[in-house]
Design a protein around this motif. Structure first.
Motif, PDB file in Angstrom:
ATOM      1  N   THR A  62      -4.899  14.342   7.811  1.00 25.43           N
ATOM      2  CA  THR A  62      -4.949  12.957   8.296  1.00 25.43           C
ATOM      3  C   THR A  62      -3.723  12.541   9.103  1.00 25.43           C
ATOM      4  OG1 THR A  62      -6.322  12.365   6.386  1.00 25.43           O
ATOM      5  CG2 THR A  62      -5.350  10.552   7.626  1.00 25.43           C
ATOM      6  N   PRO A  63      -2.511  12.817   8.634  1.00 23.06           N
ATOM      7  CA  PRO A  63      -1.339  12.358   9.398  1.00 23.06           C
ATOM      8  C   PRO A  63      -1.200  13.007  10.771  1.00 23.06           C
ATOM      9  CG  PRO A  63      -0.711  13.008   7.170  1.00 23.06           C
ATOM     10  CD  PRO A  63      -2.122  13.452   7.377  1.00 23.06           C
ATOM     11  N   CYS A  64      -1.898  14.108  11.004  1.00 25.46           N
ATOM     12  CA  CYS A  64      -1.710  14.908  12.210  1.00 25.46           C
ATOM     13  C   CYS A  64      -2.636  14.526  13.363  1.00 25.46           C
ATOM     14  CB  CYS A  64      -1.916  16.385  11.880  1.00 25.46           C
ATOM     15  SG  CYS A  64      -0.984  16.929  10.444  1.00 25.46           S
TER      16      CYS A  64
ATOM     17  N   THR B  86       3.576   4.135   9.691  1.00 27.75           N
ATOM     18  CA  THR B  86       5.005   3.813   9.781  1.00 27.75           C
ATOM     19  C   THR B  86       5.254   2.424  10.367  1.00 27.75           C
ATOM     20  OG1 THR B  86       5.219   4.961  11.915  1.00 27.75           O
ATOM     21  CG2 THR B  86       5.753   6.216   9.918  1.00 27.75           C
ATOM     22  N   GLU B  87       4.296   1.906  11.120  1.00 31.04           N
ATOM     23  CA  GLU B  87       4.511   0.599  11.753  1.00 31.04           C
ATOM     24  C   GLU B  87       3.838  -0.559  11.029  1.00 31.04           C
ATOM     25  OE1 GLU B  87       3.590   0.959  15.925  1.00 31.04           O
ATOM     26  OE2 GLU B  87       5.292   2.316  16.273  1.00 31.04           O
TER      27      GLU B  87
ATOM     28  N   SER C 165       7.148  10.387   7.188  1.00 32.37           N
ATOM     29  CA  SER C 165       6.937   9.514   6.027  1.00 32.37           C
ATOM     30  C   SER C 165       8.226   8.766   5.719  1.00 32.37           C
ATOM     31  CB  SER C 165       6.538  10.342   4.804  1.00 32.37           C
ATOM     32  OG  SER C 165       5.323  11.007   5.040  1.00 32.37           O
ATOM     33  N   ASP C 166       8.085   7.634   5.064  1.00 27.83           N
ATOM     34  CA  ASP C 166       9.269   6.856   4.690  1.00 27.83           C
ATOM     35  C   ASP C 166      10.182   7.646   3.760  1.00 27.83           C
ATOM     36  OD1 ASP C 166       8.572   4.419   6.098  1.00 27.83           O
ATOM     37  OD2 ASP C 166       7.007   4.137   4.578  1.00 27.83           O
ATOM     38  N   PHE C 167       9.587   8.413   2.858  1.00 27.31           N
ATOM     39  CA  PHE C 167      10.359   9.187   1.887  1.00 27.31           C
ATOM     40  C   PHE C 167       9.738  10.569   1.739  1.00 27.31           C
ATOM     41  CE2 PHE C 167      10.645   4.726   0.611  1.00 27.31           C
ATOM     42  CZ  PHE C 167      12.023   4.544   0.624  1.00 27.31           C
ATOM     43  N   THR C 168      10.585  11.570   1.551  1.00 29.33           N
ATOM     44  CA  THR C 168      10.138  12.923   1.251  1.00 29.33           C
ATOM     45  C   THR C 168      10.595  13.253  -0.157  1.00 29.33           C
ATOM     46  OG1 THR C 168      10.236  13.627   3.560  1.00 29.33           O
ATOM     47  CG2 THR C 168      10.335  15.367   1.880  1.00 29.33           C
TER      48      THR C 168
ATOM     49  N   ILE D 173       0.866  -1.172   0.000  1.00 28.27           N
ATOM     50  CA  ILE D 173       0.000   0.000   0.000  1.00 28.27           C
ATOM     51  C   ILE D 173       0.905   1.224   0.000  1.00 28.27           C
ATOM     52  CG2 ILE D 173      -1.722   1.317   1.290  1.00 28.27           C
ATOM     53  CD1 ILE D 173      -2.820  -1.410   2.234  1.00 28.27           C
ATOM     54  N   ILE D 174       0.746   2.066  -1.009  1.00 27.04           N
ATOM     55  CA  ILE D 174       1.534   3.279  -1.139  1.00 27.04           C
ATOM     56  C   ILE D 174       0.658   4.435  -0.709  1.00 27.04           C
ATOM     57  CG2 ILE D 174       2.766   4.786  -2.735  1.00 27.04           C
ATOM     58  CD1 ILE D 174       3.180   2.201  -4.468  1.00 27.04           C
TER      59      ILE D 174
END
Length: 173
Positions: free
Chosen positions: A81-83, A92-93, A150-153, A2-3
């Motif tokens: 949403t992330p906040c 992340t987990e 995030s895993d990547f920026t 899932i991306i």
């Protein structure tokens, strides 16, 4: 896999998400659209009738549902949403989730969003671009601590859709 695409409104999450899903031959989902479908009402109506707390609880519930899906999807999150809650921790987990922060500079966000104010309730009251710049700056100051988990920026300033896709794909190989 899932991306998950994360970023401020106007950062290109939906545009890049749709193109990426096509490229990967999988489904694209916008979390806000998913919530609207499940709740059978618009996000703005949900806020008006049931309030932000209800919305944020539903948002987390549906995010968990989608993250636990066994089907590969590209998922664009709402800017907030992330906040809230443990949403970033969930992302992340979870082992099969890869998250990307589409980072666009404040001036470019303001330029992109200024003519879209009428379709974006959060900024519809802002009448001059300087107010929008200040609004985005304050929001990003608060949100960056979450987005940056995030895993990547991906810095997307002045990049074409194709360049962003190539950058994103390079992290998936």
């Amino acid at each position: 896999m899932i991306i998950v695409l994360i970023g401020y409104m106007g950062s290109g999450k939906s545009t890049i998400g749709k193109a990426l899903a096509t490229k990967l031959n999988c489904k694209f989902l916008d979390l806000d659209d998913y919530i609207s479908d499940k709740e059978n009402t618009s996000i703005s109506n949900l806020f008006k009738k049931k309030g932000e707390i209800y919305f944020r609880k539903k948002e987390t519930e549906y995010l968990k549902e989608l993250v636990n899906s066994s089907q590969p999807i590209v998922l664009a999150l709402g800017g907030g949403t992330p906040c809230y809650g443990n949403n970033m921790t969930l992302l992340t987990e979870t082992p099969h989730v890869v998250s990307f922060y589409l980072k666009l500079s404040i001036p470019l966000l303001a330029k992109r969003l200024f003519n879209e104010r009428d379709t974006r309730p959060l900024i519809s009251h802002l009448e001059i671009e300087a107010e929008l710049l200040e609004f985005i700056g304050k929001h990003l100051f608060e949100r960056t601590q979450y987005y940056s988990k995030s895993d990547f920026t991906l810095q997307t300033d002045y990049k074409s859709e194709q360049e962003i896709l190539e950058d994103l794909m390079s992290h998936l190989v």
